[in-house]
Write a protein that holds these residues in place. Structure first.
Motif, PDB file in Angstrom:
ATOM      1  N   ASP A  36       0.805  -1.228   0.000  1.00 41.68           N
ATOM      2  CA  ASP A  36       0.000   0.000   0.000  1.00 41.68           C
ATOM      3  C   ASP A  36       0.832   1.270   0.000  1.00 41.68           C
ATOM      4  OD1 ASP A  36      -2.301  -1.556   0.039  1.00 41.68           O
ATOM      5  OD2 ASP A  36      -2.284  -1.663   2.228  1.00 41.68           O
ATOM      6  N   LYS A  37       2.061   1.165  -0.485  1.00 44.11           N
ATOM      7  CA  LYS A  37       2.887   2.379  -0.569  1.00 44.11           C
ATOM      8  C   LYS A  37       3.380   2.527  -1.999  1.00 44.11           C
ATOM      9  CE  LYS A  37       4.753   2.066   4.090  1.00 44.11           C
ATOM     10  NZ  LYS A  37       4.239   0.712   4.338  1.00 44.11           N
ATOM     11  N   ARG A  38       3.316   3.716  -2.490  1.00 43.03           N
ATOM     12  CA  ARG A  38       3.796   3.962  -3.852  1.00 43.03           C
ATOM     13  C   ARG A  38       5.182   4.570  -3.716  1.00 43.03           C
ATOM     14  NH1 ARG A  38       1.141   7.074  -6.995  1.00 43.03           N
ATOM     15  NH2 ARG A  38       1.565   5.781  -8.805  1.00 43.03           N
ATOM     16  N   LEU A  39       6.160   3.673  -3.536  1.00 36.93           N
ATOM     17  CA  LEU A  39       7.515   4.126  -3.219  1.00 36.93           C
ATOM     18  C   LEU A  39       8.188   4.794  -4.410  1.00 36.93           C
ATOM     19  CD1 LEU A  39       9.047   1.160  -1.208  1.00 36.93           C
ATOM     20  CD2 LEU A  39       8.388   3.404  -0.341  1.00 36.93           C
ATOM     21  N   PRO A  40       8.763   5.983  -4.216  1.00 40.19           N
ATOM     22  CA  PRO A  40       9.507   6.615  -5.305  1.00 40.19           C
ATOM     23  C   PRO A  40      10.812   5.876  -5.546  1.00 40.19           C
ATOM     24  CG  PRO A  40       9.803   7.854  -3.270  1.00 40.19           C
ATOM     25  CD  PRO A  40       8.833   6.751  -2.955  1.00 40.19           C
ATOM     26  N   LEU A  41      11.197   5.822  -6.804  1.00 41.31           N
ATOM     27  CA  LEU A  41      12.470   5.196  -7.172  1.00 41.31           C
ATOM     28  C   LEU A  41      13.357   6.251  -7.820  1.00 41.31           C
ATOM     29  CD1 LEU A  41      11.236   1.840  -8.719  1.00 41.31           C
ATOM     30  CD2 LEU A  41      12.327   2.154  -6.491  1.00 41.31           C
ATOM     31  N   PHE A  42      14.486   6.527  -7.200  1.00 43.28           N
ATOM     32  CA  PHE A  42      15.441   7.469  -7.760  1.00 43.28           C
ATOM     33  C   PHE A  42      16.418   6.701  -8.654  1.00 43.28           C
ATOM     34  CE2 PHE A  42      13.966   9.519  -3.833  1.00 43.28           C
ATOM     35  CZ  PHE A  42      13.424  10.649  -4.402  1.00 43.28           C
ATOM     36  N   PRO A  43      17.177   7.422  -9.479  1.00 45.16           N
ATOM     37  CA  PRO A  43      18.064   6.714 -10.419  1.00 45.16           C
ATOM     38  C   PRO A  43      19.004   5.713  -9.733  1.00 45.16           C
ATOM     39  CG  PRO A  43      17.847   8.996 -11.065  1.00 45.16           C
ATOM     40  CD  PRO A  43      17.123   8.873  -9.752  1.00 45.16           C
TER      41      PRO A  43
END
Ligand code: SF4
Ligand code: SF4
Length: 261
Positions: A36-43
């Motif tokens: 239930d988390k929309r985790l950000p993905l950095f480069p």
């Protein structure tokens, strides 16, 4: 693309302040938070996931990632794509399947980090926020921690270094307010920052260094190391989006027009 203190929320961890936390398999909440988390993905997250999964960057992007546009900044934002049950696609019965290469957001919790460019070449300014997620029993554990110990234990330093370098792009002096990228520019962002295997093919073309104003040595170094390749990709993308640096040899000088946000 990089979240602000206001967007992250939570109480600021004051300088020198400690906190009490431990996450371990015996807790009743174990594994429940990887949902239930929309985790950000950095480069740099992508670079490490690719390494941890042993897949190509294109396979990781196709298999685990979704793309959206940040409504405030206009930057493309990549997030881990949840399964139909709302779980992280990388969680298994015994925990995270890519634990050694898990993204920065997973490592940083129960904190979150906001960063801004430092003044005149100084290191980035950073703020850590306490993020007490509902149902997380780790906060009841008696283990006392300092920020420094947590950052070291969680292997956060290379993630923070790469994300701080990225600030030079997302808060570029020639950026004016919200970005409205063309589809070609969005493609360039994904190519240079996230699809490293394909960017490597571009960087390996014989005239890449000459065409884009890089030294042959720095391109050779980039081709030998994923981390250096990501740095080259960021520099290439900066030129594509904002033009060459004012001091670039043999190019028309452009004066920086002030920081946009
Ligand atoms: S809810 Fe908190 S303590 Fe429980 S597994 Fe997740 S991070 Fe660890
Ligand atoms: S990447 Fe690993 S730690 Fe992060 S949410 Fe997914 S399973 Fe959990």
């Amino acid at each position: 693309m990089i979240e602000t203190e206001e967007q992250l929320g939570g109480r600021r961890l004051e300088p020198g302040e400690g906190f009490s936390f431990a996450c371990r398999p015996g807790l009743a909440c174990f594994n429940t938070c990887c949902a239930d988390k929309r985790l950000p993905l950095f480069p740099y997250d992508l670079l490490r996931l690719r390494r941890g999964l042993g897949q190509s960057s294109a396979e990781v992007l196709a298999g685990f990632v979704e793309l959206e546009e940040d409504p405030v900044s206009g930057w493309p934002v990549l997030r881990l794509r949840l399964t139909g049950e709302g779980r992280c696609p990388l969680v298994g019965e015994t925990g995270c399947r890519v634990y050694g290469d898990r993204p920065a957001a997973c490592r940083t919790y129960p904190l979150a980090r906001a960063a801004a460019p430092g003044e005149k070449g100084q290191p980035a300014r950073e703020v850590f926020l306490l993020q007490e997620a509902p149902g997380c029993l780790g906060w009841r554990e008696p283990r006392q921690l300092s920020l420094e110990v947590w950052v070291e234990e969680q292997g956060l330093k290379p993630y923070q270094a790469a994300n701080d370098r990225l600030l030079g792009l997302v808060m570029h002096p020639r950026r004016r307010g919200r970005l409205y990228l063309t589809s070609e520019q969005t493609h360039a962002v994904i190519l240079a920052l996230y699809n490293l295997d394909v960017f490597r093919q571009l960087a390996a073309t014989p005239d890449f260094a000459r065409r884009f104003g890089f030294g042959a040595g720095s391109v050779a170094e980039a081709l030998a190391s994923d981390e250096n390749l990501l740095a080259l990709g960021q520099d290439w993308l900066t030129g594509q989006l904002f033009g060459p640096p004012a001091s670039a040899p043999g190019r028309t000088k452009k004066k920086a027009k002030g920081r946009g946000r």
